[in-house]
Design an enzyme around this catalytic site. Sequence first.
Site, PDB file in Angstrom:
ATOM      1  N   HIS A 242       0.840  -1.205   0.000  1.00  0.00           N
ATOM      2  CA  HIS A 242       0.000   0.000   0.000  1.00  0.00           C
ATOM      3  C   HIS A 242       0.869   1.247   0.000  1.00  0.00           C
ATOM      4  O   HIS A 242       1.328   1.698   1.039  1.00  0.00           O
ATOM      5  CB  HIS A 242      -0.939  -0.002   1.212  1.00  0.00           C
TER       6      HIS A 242
ATOM      7  N   ILE B  71      10.997   3.135   4.711  1.00  0.00           N
ATOM      8  CA  ILE B  71      10.960   4.005   5.879  1.00  0.00           C
ATOM      9  C   ILE B  71      12.331   4.661   6.091  1.00  0.00           C
ATOM     10  O   ILE B  71      13.296   4.002   6.515  1.00  0.00           O
ATOM     11  CB  ILE B  71      10.547   3.212   7.147  1.00  0.00           C
TER      12      ILE B  71
ATOM     13  N   GLU C 193       6.650  10.680  -0.887  1.00  0.00           N
ATOM     14  CA  GLU C 193       5.791  11.759  -0.379  1.00  0.00           C
ATOM     15  C   GLU C 193       4.719  12.135  -1.406  1.00  0.00           C
ATOM     16  O   GLU C 193       4.441  13.304  -1.632  1.00  0.00           O
ATOM     17  CB  GLU C 193       6.626  13.005  -0.027  1.00  0.00           C
TER      18      GLU C 193
ATOM     19  N   HIS D  47       4.676  11.820  -8.440  1.00  0.00           N
ATOM     20  CA  HIS D  47       4.395  12.894  -9.388  1.00  0.00           C
ATOM     21  C   HIS D  47       2.933  12.803  -9.873  1.00  0.00           C
ATOM     22  O   HIS D  47       2.209  13.791  -9.910  1.00  0.00           O
ATOM     23  CB  HIS D  47       5.366  12.747 -10.558  1.00  0.00           C
TER      24      HIS D  47
END
Lengths: 251, 388, 330
Positions: free
Chosen positions: B140, B167, B367, B370
């Site tokens: 996920h 992470i 994060e 795109h």
Amino acid sequence: MKVVVCCKRVPPTDARIKVASDGSGIDEEGVQFVLNPYDEFAVEEAVKLKEAGKAEEVIVVGVGPADTAAVLKNALAMGADRAVLVKDDAGYRDPLSIARALADAIGAEEGVGLVLCGRQSVDQQSLAVGPMLATIAGMGCVMDVVKVEVGDGTASVHREAEGRSEDIEVKLPAVLTAQRGLNEPRYAKLKEILKAKKKPFAEREFDFGEPRATIEKLSPPPERQAGKIVGDGPGAVPELVKLLRDEAKVL
Amino acid sequence: MDPYEAPDLYRVDEMLDDEERQIRDTVRSFVSEKVMPVIEHHFDAGTFPKELIPEIGELGLLGANLEGYGCAGVSSTAYGLMMQELERGDSGVRSFVSVQGSLVMYPIHTFGSDEQKEQWLPAMATGEKIGCFGLTEPDHGSDPSGMETRAVADGDEFVLNGTKRWITNGSISHVAIVWAKLDGQVRGFLVETDRPGFTARDIPGKWSLRASVTSELIMEDVRIPKSNLLPKSDGLKSALMCLNSARFGIAFGAVGAAQACFDEALRYAKARTQFDKPLAAFQLVQNKLVWMVNEITKGQLLALRLGRMKDAGTVKHYQISLAKRNNVWMALESARKARDILGASGVTYEYHCGRHMANLESVYTYEGTHDIHALIVGQQITGSAAFA
Amino acid sequence: MADTKVLVFCEVQRGRFKKGSLEALSEAKRIVGKAGGGSVVAVAVGNGVGDIAGELKAYGPDRVIVCAPDWLEGYNGEAHGRIVAEIAKSEAPTAILVTATLDGKDLAPRVAAALGVTIATDCTAIDSDGDGRLSVVRPVYAGKAYATIKIADTPQVVSLRPNSVPVAEAEGAAAVETVEPSFGAGDLRYTVKAVNAAKTEKADLTEADRVVSGGRGLKGPEHFSILEELAETIGATVGASRAVVDAGWRPHADQIGQTGKTIAPTLYLGFGISGAIQHLAGMSTSKCIVAVNKDPEAPIFKAADYGIVGDLFEVVPALTEELKKLQADG
């Protein structure tokens, strides 16, 4: 005692310097002025003295145009307590006049035991303001110090001279000029940068009178004739020596 | 080494105040003097420059935009400029500071109890304690709502099970902010990494962000006291608030990476001579350099406006998405163009654009990829969500 | 003008006058000559200088003034400064020249300030007119620009960068006059407690006629020995780039550049130095610059008169050999 540090704004040492087309000075367009690197050593030393309990207050004093305020704030962010700016918009100011303006500002303070300056500014590089200031203020002056220990009414300093180093004892108040090697200036902590905004910042006027010296002209350095690559590797050495002897005539 | 000269064709510098410039310049010097001399080694060795942590902490870069608890409390714009300078050095170093500040300290500061804040924030601000952020899972990524990690109440404790992947800081952390479903609702938990059942192992074989630690977190019946729940965390949107804070930093950081590549490419193009003239005097090379400075200038202005809106408290998530998306893209393209201009030299560690290029491939994806950011902006302007 | 009077402070080191001071004396003669007359006064200070003061006559001063209190061993900026200022006050010269060695740079501002006049330091050229008014050129911004300066104050105090002007011998008939300072050692604000002289007979970096300089290309402090051997062969002084000093391979005192020393030797040989702008700033007034670097794109080649692209570990020994051979051939 109070410690005063003299600060100047200069172009960074790695800045490309362009002479203004009219030869009156440098083209300041795009130049990001910084605190003179030698003054940074002086600020660091003063703040260390305060941290060691030897100085009760560190005052930074600058002579120059309004944007000198930014480098004085840098010094405040490094730990100085307050700043005094003697406004001077003259493009060039001779060393004695700067020393007089600094002496005037320092004279307005009480209880100054030590004045620290950078040994030289990296722009005008006169190495003159510190000793001139001391002479005017009637203080002793030791130049190019790399170690300072403040005692009772005196300071023991170590200085580097040409081909020798010296241990000197100087009566306080005195002017010391900071040489590279004195310390490692700290980075301003973000918190201190925010705090610096709230520290006292005073402006002073000084009557400089008639110019004592003027820059007739500022020129780019003379063009060197394009050099030649003599060759590759050690095989080129005999030819190089021949050129140095016969063409350049330096051997 | 040549001094770094950041391009600033539009004098964005003049739009900053003294304090912002001073913070930027301080971090710029720190990067030049402390990061640049060691980054090549760490990137090559695939290690994070841990030795820099104490000084990064002392400077006040960790959680710099947070108030209190030993944090500096700088403006969002100043925080962004700080990220810009850090990423000029290396995206991995910037990632470390992003994660610690925006993804760990920020949620503790925003969703944590007073005790949690007292316990963690001062030690994290100095860098004494390191944290990581566990949201993404092996299955996920862009769709975190499918999260499989679970927390189950058992007496005074919660029991956590699940796996988190990609992470940053994972194996060097003292604490992980783990997002897990508790009774079907996503909540944030503080999980100390020395608890039994918690394992962090590094993901091997990366050719990007090599000077950064990237790990997998495996939790098998990890028991934490109930007081480790972030009490004010409330659903996936809490986790997304953290991501917005980090993305904001990335929008600035990418500008720094692009500026570094431009500076290097310009310097190289002026110094390197082919066919008896500098590369910079060839039309095709100029076109690439102009493309770069053009996009960097737009990116600077985008970032600055974003900072001003964040400081005014008016910024919207889609505005952050647009800036992150644009700036990372332009930085990656700039790095590729710089690499191109440098020719063969561009693929060596002696120059920096290749390292930036490799790093930015990750930044392009993490994060919020795109494309995901395109969908966020797309949803805003059309009113239609097109995620699924 | 016949009332042009140039006072020259002549610096002594290890019992000898510095070459820079002789250059300043020669320059003073030229200034007086251009003014169509006047006088040159040489001043020497310190215990024992009376013994060698006569040597100055060969450079043509009209007078030599010596102040040699027995309590003044070596250089003390405050004592020297006050003595020279006292002499200058009674002599009322139109100009004062000092060589811009480190001691000269220490001294001259003290003298100028005591006289209430400004200073132009580390000048590389002096022009003068028929009235003895000077127009000096001094490198600023570490040699990235040159300022031509006119001083309005009188006396015009100028320090002159060593190796900038030639030494010319001239007729001098002067007798040596002696003066006493108005103060004693006890009046000084600072005392030199100890002097640690460098154990070298080499010329100081700022005054050396030949300089061999090394950069990061030397790969480690131990490799400077090959430069020292080369320097030994041609009587050069060894310097270094900032990178090398920052790395701790060489002492601060060896650093050439904007935040180090500024040098103007006749021959500068740079090895493994890329030529950062700050380094170039410190040596670009050298008369002849030779660079050896493995990178043909190194910026130092743009500043060099002669360059060799190659491995310095091969070139330096070959060069030392070749120079030894040249010397053997006489």
